[in-house]
Design a protein around this motif. Structure first.
Motif, PDB file in Angstrom:
ATOM      1  N   SER A  72      20.674  64.779  12.334  1.00  0.00           N
ATOM      2  CA  SER A  72      19.979  66.067  12.147  1.00  0.00           C
ATOM      3  C   SER A  72      20.633  67.183  12.944  1.00  0.00           C
ATOM      4  CB  SER A  72      18.513  65.962  12.589  1.00  0.00           C
ATOM      5  OG  SER A  72      17.853  64.937  11.907  1.00  0.00           O
TER       6      SER A  72
ATOM      7  N   GLN B 198      14.665  66.246  -1.953  1.00  0.00           N
ATOM      8  CA  GLN B 198      15.562  66.219  -0.805  1.00  0.00           C
ATOM      9  C   GLN B 198      14.791  65.854   0.458  1.00  0.00           C
ATOM     10  OE1 GLN B 198      15.573  69.434   1.620  1.00  0.00           O
ATOM     11  NE2 GLN B 198      13.532  69.759   0.806  1.00  0.00           N
ATOM     12  N   TYR B 199      15.552  65.496   1.471  1.00  0.00           N
ATOM     13  CA  TYR B 199      14.971  65.241   2.779  1.00  0.00           C
ATOM     14  C   TYR B 199      14.657  66.611   3.397  1.00  0.00           C
ATOM     15  CZ  TYR B 199      14.825  63.890   7.720  1.00  0.00           C
ATOM     16  OH  TYR B 199      14.469  63.719   9.022  1.00  0.00           O
TER      17      TYR B 199
ATOM     18  N   TYR C 282      16.610  69.653   5.406  1.00  0.00           N
ATOM     19  CA  TYR C 282      17.508  70.640   4.811  1.00  0.00           C
ATOM     20  C   TYR C 282      16.774  71.929   4.480  1.00  0.00           C
ATOM     21  CZ  TYR C 282      21.115  67.109   4.571  1.00  0.00           C
ATOM     22  OH  TYR C 282      22.041  66.158   4.918  1.00  0.00           O
TER      23      TYR C 282
ATOM     24  N   CYS D 185      25.189  70.249  -0.400  1.00  0.00           N
ATOM     25  CA  CYS D 185      24.712  69.097   0.373  1.00  0.00           C
ATOM     26  C   CYS D 185      24.352  67.949  -0.549  1.00  0.00           C
ATOM     27  CB  CYS D 185      23.461  69.456   1.183  1.00  0.00           C
ATOM     28  SG  CYS D 185      23.710  70.778   2.344  1.00  0.00           S
TER      29      CYS D 185
ATOM     30  N   ILE E  52      22.945  63.788  -0.352  1.00  0.00           N
ATOM     31  CA  ILE E  52      22.480  62.682   0.467  1.00  0.00           C
ATOM     32  C   ILE E  52      22.776  61.406  -0.321  1.00  0.00           C
ATOM     33  CG2 ILE E  52      20.547  61.729   1.752  1.00  0.00           C
ATOM     34  CD1 ILE E  52      19.101  64.433   1.352  1.00  0.00           C
ATOM     35  N   ASN E  53      23.664  60.587   0.200  1.00  0.00           N
ATOM     36  CA  ASN E  53      24.029  59.364  -0.505  1.00  0.00           C
ATOM     37  C   ASN E  53      24.257  58.209   0.456  1.00  0.00           C
ATOM     38  OD1 ASN E  53      24.890  57.771  -2.813  1.00  0.00           O
ATOM     39  ND2 ASN E  53      26.960  57.925  -1.996  1.00  0.00           N
TER      40      ASN E  53
ATOM     41  N   GLY F 226      20.431  58.138  -1.324  1.00  0.00           N
ATOM     42  CA  GLY F 226      19.510  59.267  -1.331  1.00  0.00           C
ATOM     43  C   GLY F 226      18.202  59.079  -0.585  1.00  0.00           C
ATOM     44  N   ASN F 227      17.719  60.169  -0.060  1.00  0.00           N
ATOM     45  CA  ASN F 227      16.405  60.214   0.562  1.00  0.00           C
ATOM     46  C   ASN F 227      15.675  61.396  -0.046  1.00  0.00           C
ATOM     47  OD1 ASN F 227      14.148  60.459   2.193  1.00  0.00           O
ATOM     48  ND2 ASN F 227      15.288  60.787   4.077  1.00  0.00           N
TER      49      ASN F 227
ATOM     50  N   ASP G 270      25.655  63.551   3.557  1.00  0.00           N
ATOM     51  CA  ASP G 270      24.738  62.869   4.467  1.00  0.00           C
ATOM     52  C   ASP G 270      24.746  61.395   4.096  1.00  0.00           C
ATOM     53  OD1 ASP G 270      21.243  63.523   5.363  1.00  0.00           O
ATOM     54  OD2 ASP G 270      22.491  61.753   5.685  1.00  0.00           O
ATOM     55  N   GLU G 271      25.397  60.593   4.932  1.00  0.00           N
ATOM     56  CA  GLU G 271      25.600  59.184   4.576  1.00  0.00           C
ATOM     57  C   GLU G 271      24.923  58.235   5.566  1.00  0.00           C
ATOM     58  OE1 GLU G 271      29.918  59.372   4.351  1.00  0.00           O
ATOM     59  OE2 GLU G 271      29.821  59.798   2.193  1.00  0.00           O
TER      60      GLU G 271
END
Lengths: 491, 487
Positions: free
Chosen positions: A156, A183-184, A187, A233, A235-236, A238-239, A267-268
């Motif tokens: 973060s 998305q998380y 972001y 962005c 996220i992979n 994913g969240n 974002d891994e």
């Protein structure tokens, strides 16, 4: 108290009011710890005080906190960290040699040989070197430069720092940040806090939450009317969706980023959490370099990882890093400056990260027990992922995409129109209304889909798959039963 | 004078290991130069054992950082034992740890979700620890402190984010002390604010004077809208401890001028002068009574990084907010939420700081080192401070105000014109520090990094236990030669 201040102006009262405070803050929301969690905490308090409820405990399936749900820490990691904290333990025969050797190496790299000393702002050098080596090994030998590694306080911290760097301009030239729906919410909150413009692109629920470049293009074109999109962005895994992007998809995204001049943020943090058959984690960096120098020498990329997820689950240690690729050197200098303002990331988190990137090797004494523990955690998650999908898909009104990876399920729920109306009456978003009811009736705390973003007219919730399997099964059945009751009540 | 605003543009190497950043100011004539010596430096110069390089010293004495452990102070055994047991609870079953350590670790683990320090905690910190912080503050001040106003959270950035806004016109300003810790003006500038300096009065022991505050405010109003005053007490790098009178002046000044008061009190545990006393701004405010006590907005910061614990690397700190507008608080909370949870090891350090083992504890066995360790460190520091002042004040061309608290000596170099002109590209005190490191292996930081009155030069160094005498010996020898060569 006089009614005017020294300049003769009328006294204004508080310095910090809604009007004078940073206006961006008003937009900041973080659903994972939002209203429903606050209610859950209150209910827990009531239970502690002896209140009678239809349940005896609140199951907090809202936050991706593995240890809180009973997952055990990995022994090797904790042994090394304990020795780092109290080096006297290095003399204790109960600790294996490979653990001691790593503890010693970390301590030698610390000021005064103590994890209580500040480290360099970018992170302890030998740990950054270890991170580079880890990345090279993971990505089949593609070189990684320790100077491009920035250790951080969880992922973060690095994500927010990088976004800070990218936000500029005013009005039509204000930075736009492309982020998925769902998305998380870190972001969206960070984007709001920084006064950047959120540019949403929709993941395709019908295609297992996959990413379609045509959708990226649509979102970008629309955004260019009112802002200057600079960042994309992803996220992979994913969240909240858990989808693991295919290699082809990642290539398409990279190509798109190059064509459109976008900085990629990958974002891994869930890279070890891949369960589904036929799914594999492909790091953005690896794919980028395999696409050849035309891409690998131009596309700007930042990849993020952390110690909070995967098999470690060490959220409380706040360990993480980002690797930057092809960043303009002048900008990188600014980044170095920016991270120095917060002095340094917590050293225990840095130490933990070092162990994650430098785990026991096959010829070392702790290897077999370490691998056993690691495999057990990941296998259990895979099992729970499958179980969740199966149980939820049996319920009319709940559709659950396969949980390909990460730690969550994000099923779609059908809400009867009467329920939607009732929610509106109470001034609540419909899925929040649903989740609040579930909390009050069953003591299960989820996060409504509205906290993550969803297509208009659809509703979801996010639940973690972290509780132990037996408990999770009960929770899944309770939610199923609740859903049917709820549907009946409002039909 | 000058203002820091929106850090930008020039970044270049200068000297072997210093990086200079230039900040543009509103006054076209003034250019301010800041150093990022510490965290960006090349390790090369600090290594003595590089092949083929002969150095005039056999080890480096690094007293540059505000980092107790880095400078050689030992961590407290109790703290580290508890920490280790919390990290690896299997240690609780063995026979090697004292009973009190085990009990404390068990208590702490009960407060963690899933009994693990790897879990997230509440955003503002573990509730029980926050309650203990409140109790600590109440006992310290004789004024009740409420857990709802206390947040375990790193640094002052979040509060500054509330007060500043990159889009505001005119820009918002924060009055910051000069000399002062360099991250303060940088944080302000990075958040789109203006850091407007007020100068501490060196001749009067680095006193904070109200007339200077008034001058600074008037000057600042020309370029920004000041919204806050940042105070560091005990001072860094100055080592001054504010008098009650001075604190009252500050409080009244802040109230009259509608400013938010930010009180950095991380060195409150480090007061050496028998005639000085640390009083928290909250306590002083309450002594002045209503209406000020119930209206003045105050944020007080403390941490486990300094004092006897010195656990900088664990990142344990908190802020206590007072008299905030209740309407604003939900938004403050949202901002805090952006950091999922403060590091648990840092929270443990805070807990142990405010709830150390007590003398007369029935479980404290004779071999328990805690009281001896703390007493030894305390006495060493007091002795070191005395010695530093004696040595410095006996040397020619260097003088030092009394160090009443904090962690540093900040002596003034009375440089000759020749010394000042020696290297036109470098600040004179940085030149001094570079030469000191190259010739003797002693690493201190130059005053220009903290800000100082135009035409004055200083160095800052810590006086923590390790190598203290050797440090003074090398520094004295170097200083005499330096001044002689450039007379």
């Amino acid at each position: 108290m006089s009614q005017t201040d020294v300049t003769g102006a009328p006294r204004r009262g508080k310095v910090l009011t809604l009007d004078t405070m940073n206006p961006n803050i008003k937009q900041v929301e973080y659903a994972v710890r939002g209203a429903i969690v606050q209610r859950a905490v209150k209910i827990e308090k009531e239970l502690r005080e002896g209140a009678k409820k239809p349940f005896t405990e609140v199951i907090k399936a809202n936050i991706g906190d593995a240890h809180a749900m009973g997952q055990k820490p990995i022994t090797f990691l904790r042994q090394v960290l304990a020795m780092c904290a109290y080096p006297e333990l290095l003399k204790d025969d109960a600790f294996p040699k490979d653990a001691k050797q790593r503890a010693q190496r970390i301590l030698e790299a610390c000021g005064g040989h103590s994890i209580g000393a500040y480290s360099a702002s970018q992170g302890i050098e030998c740990i950054r070197q270890d991170v580079s080596r880890f990345i090279e090994k993971r990505d089949g030998g593609i070189p990684s430069n320790p100077d491009n590694i920035f250790l951080s306080t969880g992922a973060s911290d690095a994500i927010v720092t990088l976004l800070k760097l990218m936000v500029s301009g005013e009005g039509r030239t204000r930075t736009g940040v492309m982020i998925s729906i769902p998305q998380y919410p870190l972001y969206s909150a960070a984007i709001a806090d920084l006064g950047a413009v959120q540019v949403s692109y929709y993941l395709d629920e019908d295609k297992c939450w996959s990413l379609d470049v045509a959708e990226l293009r649509r979102a970008l074109r629309a955004a260019r009317e009112h802002c200057h999109p600079r960042v994309l962005c992803i996220i992979n895994p994913g969240n909240p969706t858990g989808q693991v992007q295919s290699r082809q998809c990642i290539e398409d995204v990279i190509r798109f980023a190059k064509e459109e001049g976008l900085f990629l943020m990958a974002d891994e943090v869930y890279q070890d959490n891949v369960y589904a058959e036929g799914c594999k984690f492909h790091s953005f960096k690896k794919v980028l370099f395999e696409m050849g120098p035309e891409y690998s020498s131009t596309v700007e990329l930042a990849s993020f990882h952390s110690t909070s997820k995967c098999y470690m689950g060490e959220c409380g240690f706040r360990g993480g890093y980002m690797e930057i690729v092809n960043m303009d050197p002048a900008v990188k200098a600014q980044l170095v400056k920016l991270v120095s303002v917060r002095l340094c990331p917590p050293v225990p988190g840095q130490a933990l990260l070092d162990l994650v990137v430098n785990p026991p090797q096959p010829d070392e004494p702790s290897y077999s027990s370490f691998m056993k523990e690691r495999t057990a955690v990941l296998d259990a998650l895979a099992k729970k992922a499958r179980m969740t999908e199966q149980i939820f898909n049996k319920v009319p009104g709940i559709t659950c995409n396969p949980v390909q990876g990460a730690m969550y399920t994000f099923p779609r729920i059908t809400l009867p129109p009467k329920a939607i109306d009732k929610a509106k009456e109470e001034g609540q978003v419909p899925d929040m209304f649903y989740c609040m009811r579930l909390l009050e009736e069953e003591g299960i705390c989820l996060v409504p889909g509205s906290g993550f973003g969803q297509r208009e007219g659809t509703f979801h919730f996010r639940m973690t798959i972290l509780p132990p399997a037996e408990k999770l099964e009960i929770v899944l059945h309770k939610i199923s039963a609740f859903h049917q009751r709820f549907t009946k009540e409002f039909s | 004078f000058y203002f820091w605003s929106g850090i930008s543009v020039g970044v270049h190497e200068r000297g072997p290991f210093f990086v200079i950043l230039t900040c543009t100011s509103f006054s076209p004539a003034a250019q301010r130069v800041f150093l990022y010596s510490r965290r960006l430096l090349t390790p090369r110069l600090l290594k003595c054992d590089i092949q083929g390089e002969k150095k005039p010293y056999k080890d480096v004495i690094d007293v540059c950082w505000g980092d107790p452990h880095g400078a050689g102070m030992k961590p407290l055994t109790f703290v580290r034992q508890v920490l280790a047991a919390c990290i690896y609870p299997q240690l609780l079953d063995g026979g090697n740890l004292p009973m009190d350590v085990k009990r404390r670790a068990q208590k702490l683990l009960r407060w963690c979700d899933g009994g693990s320090v790897g879990s997230y905690t509440n955003t503002g910190g573990i509730l029980e620890i926050v309650e203990n912080l409140a109790q600590f503050i109440s006992q310290r001040d004789g004024v009740p402190a409420h857990p709802e106003n206390i947040w375990i959270h790193p640094g002052s950035q979040t509060i500054l984010t509330l007060l500043l806004s990159s889009e505001a016109t005119p820009k918002r300003g924060v009055l910051v002390p000069v000399p002062g810790h360099s991250t303060v003006p940088l944080s302000v500038a990075a958040l789109g604010g203006v850091a407007a300096p007020y100068f501490l009065d060196e001749e009067r022991g680095w006193e904070l004077r109200a007339d200077e505050l008034r001058r600074a405010l008037a000057s600042a109003r020309g370029v920004c809208r000041p919204v806050a005053l940042y105070v560091i007490n005990p001072g860094n790098p100055t080592g001054h401890v504010q008098s009650r009178k001075s604190m009252e002046e500050v409080i009244r000044f802040v109230a009259e001028n509608n400013l938010f008061l930010l009180a950095d009190e991380v060195y409150q545990g480090s007061v050496y002068d028998a005639n000085s006393e640390f009083v928290s701004y909250k306590k002083r405010l309450y002594e002045l009574g209503p209406p000020l006590a119930h209206t003045l907005e105050l944020a007080s910061f403390h941490s486990a990084s300094k004092g006897l614990l010195g656990e900088c690397g664990l990142r344990g700190g908190y802020v206590e907010l007072l008299n905030m507008d209740p309407v604003v608080m939900p938004y403050v909370e949202r901002l805090f939420h952006l950091i999922p949870s403060p590091p648990v090891t840092g929270q443990i350090a805070l807990e142990l700081m405010v709830e150390p083992p007590q003398p007369g504890d029935p479980m404290l066995d004779g071999s328990f080192p805690f009281p001896q360790e703390t007493e030894h460190t305390r006495r060493t520091l007091v002795d070191n401070v005395k010695r530093v002042l004696q040595v410095l004040n006996r040397l020619p061309a260097i003088s030092c105000q009394p160090v009443r608290g904090g962690a540093f000596a900040f002596p003034r170099l009375h440089l000759t014109t020749k010394a000042i002109r020696k290297d036109a590209g470098m600040q004179p005190d940085m030149f001094y520090c570079t030469k000191l490191l190259e010739d003797t292996g002693v690493f201190v930081s130059p005053g220009c990094e903290y800000g100082q009155k135009e035409g004055t030069y200083h160095i800052r160094f810590g006086f923590l236990p390790k190598h203290h005498l050797e440090l003074l010996r090398r520094l004295s020898a170097f200083h005499l030669k330096f001044m002689k060569d450039l007379s």
